[in-house]
Motif scaffolding. Sequence first.
Motif, PDB file in Angstrom:
ATOM      1  N   HIS A   1      38.335  29.282  46.487  1.00 16.47           N
ATOM      2  CA  HIS A   1      37.269  30.282  46.637  1.00 16.47           C
ATOM      3  C   HIS A   1      37.576  31.225  47.803  1.00 16.47           C
ATOM      4  CE1 HIS A   1      34.286  28.691  43.761  1.00 16.47           C
ATOM      5  NE2 HIS A   1      34.748  27.499  44.083  1.00 16.47           N
TER       6      HIS A   1
ATOM      7  N   HIS B   1      39.564  36.914  37.732  1.00 23.87           N
ATOM      8  CA  HIS B   1      39.370  36.514  36.339  1.00 23.87           C
ATOM      9  C   HIS B   1      38.682  35.165  36.223  1.00 23.87           C
ATOM     10  CE1 HIS B   1      41.761  39.597  34.092  1.00 23.87           C
ATOM     11  NE2 HIS B   1      42.184  39.827  35.319  1.00 23.87           N
ATOM     12  N   GLU B   2      38.928  34.289  37.180  1.00 23.96           N
ATOM     13  CA  GLU B   2      38.325  32.956  37.121  1.00 23.96           C
ATOM     14  C   GLU B   2      38.434  32.311  38.486  1.00 23.96           C
ATOM     15  OE1 GLU B   2      38.743  28.790  34.511  1.00 23.96           O
ATOM     16  OE2 GLU B   2      40.216  30.399  34.289  1.00 23.96           O
ATOM     17  N   VAL B   3      37.396  31.561  38.871  1.00 23.66           N
ATOM     18  CA  VAL B   3      37.476  30.791  40.110  1.00 23.66           C
ATOM     19  C   VAL B   3      36.658  29.522  39.950  1.00 23.66           C
ATOM     20  CG1 VAL B   3      35.541  32.042  41.187  1.00 23.66           C
ATOM     21  CG2 VAL B   3      37.214  30.832  42.619  1.00 23.66           C
ATOM     22  N   THR B   4      37.252  28.393  40.327  1.00 22.83           N
ATOM     23  CA  THR B   4      36.588  27.103  40.340  1.00 22.83           C
ATOM     24  C   THR B   4      36.983  26.407  41.639  1.00 22.83           C
ATOM     25  OG1 THR B   4      38.383  25.825  39.331  1.00 22.83           O
ATOM     26  CG2 THR B   4      36.890  26.983  37.825  1.00 22.83           C
TER      27      THR B   4
ATOM     28  N   HIS C   1      40.973  26.088  41.153  1.00 18.21           N
ATOM     29  CA  HIS C   1      41.912  27.199  41.061  1.00 18.21           C
ATOM     30  C   HIS C   1      41.178  28.533  41.033  1.00 18.21           C
ATOM     31  CE1 HIS C   1      40.848  26.687  36.771  1.00 18.21           C
ATOM     32  NE2 HIS C   1      41.087  27.976  36.685  1.00 18.21           N
ATOM     33  N   ALA C   2      41.942  29.576  41.332  1.00 19.43           N
ATOM     34  CA  ALA C   2      41.443  30.943  41.226  1.00 19.43           C
ATOM     35  C   ALA C   2      42.534  31.796  40.615  1.00 19.43           C
ATOM     36  CB  ALA C   2      41.046  31.496  42.590  1.00 19.43           C
ATOM     37  N   VAL C   3      42.144  32.770  39.783  1.00 16.80           N
ATOM     38  CA  VAL C   3      43.100  33.615  39.082  1.00 16.80           C
ATOM     39  C   VAL C   3      42.710  35.075  39.276  1.00 16.80           C
ATOM     40  CG1 VAL C   3      44.149  34.164  36.859  1.00 16.80           C
ATOM     41  CG2 VAL C   3      43.420  31.818  37.339  1.00 16.80           C
TER      42      VAL C   3
ATOM     43  N   TYR D   1      49.977  37.649  37.204  1.00 17.80           N
ATOM     44  CA  TYR D   1      48.736  37.172  37.802  1.00 17.80           C
ATOM     45  C   TYR D   1      49.055  36.511  39.141  1.00 17.80           C
ATOM     46  CZ  TYR D   1      46.161  37.872  33.420  1.00 17.80           C
ATOM     47  OH  TYR D   1      45.556  38.415  32.315  1.00 17.80           O
TER      48      TYR D   1
ATOM     49  N   ARG E   1      47.769  33.197  41.160  1.00 16.77           N
ATOM     50  CA  ARG E   1      47.000  31.976  40.940  1.00 16.77           C
ATOM     51  C   ARG E   1      47.001  31.133  42.214  1.00 16.77           C
ATOM     52  NH1 ARG E   1      49.610  28.489  37.297  1.00 16.77           N
ATOM     53  NH2 ARG E   1      47.611  27.511  36.798  1.00 16.77           N
TER      54      ARG E   1
END
Length: 246
Positions: free
Chosen positions: A143, A158-161, A164-166, A176, A178
């Motif tokens: 994050h 595009h995505e974050v948890t 991982h983050a992208v 990308y 990552r």
Amino acid sequence: MALRLGLLNFKARDNSALGRFWVEALGWSVFSEGPTVTGVGPMGFVWADSDDACLCLVTVPDPETVKCRVHLDLATTSVAHQAELVARLKELGATPADVGQGDVPWTVLADPEGNVFCVLEPREIYRDTGPIAAVAVDCADPHAMARFWGEAMDWTLHEVTDDHAVLRSAKGAGPYLRFLRATPGVKTVWNRVHLDLVPYGGEDQAAEVARLQALGATLADVGQGDVPWVVLADPEGNEFCVLAPA
């Protein structure tokens, strides 16, 4: 104010030999060659006019050889392509690498100087990236890294948890970025691979450096001396450089 990803910078024992490996691996060409620096990019690559990231192989006296916190992920278009690419890379001098990955659909290899990289199974998200699907970075807090790097380069998240983050350029071009949650331990040596960022035309290098420091970057001394680029470290200590505008 914004920066683009200009170079993926590899420390090397032999810049020319490592450059030849990556030329063959990626299907690219050498666009610049010097005694200690080799630049490798897509066919027809023009540094000042491209949003593509290229590789810069730089010979240094004692390149760090422990597990890399930064590695490349290579894209494939089919299971057959993945198998063919892995076989060809081994013929070029790559060797299987065990980083504790277990039973996974991608293949982990190391280039002739021990830099670990992955040959991914076909993934729809990487269909338009070119041969380099992503630059992957081990981190403690995806994050936080997403916040810093998203603002640093104005890239799209595009995505974050928690794991991982992208991110990717808002132009939808190139690889990308990552960030993968890991437990890399206390960082005591330089990363073997780092990012070189370039201000877009007309942007001021000093202003960009000040902006990055306000976001949490710190000045870093890796023995660079008097050079036209500025070496910084992100909030987790990963070095990167801000080059003069192209």
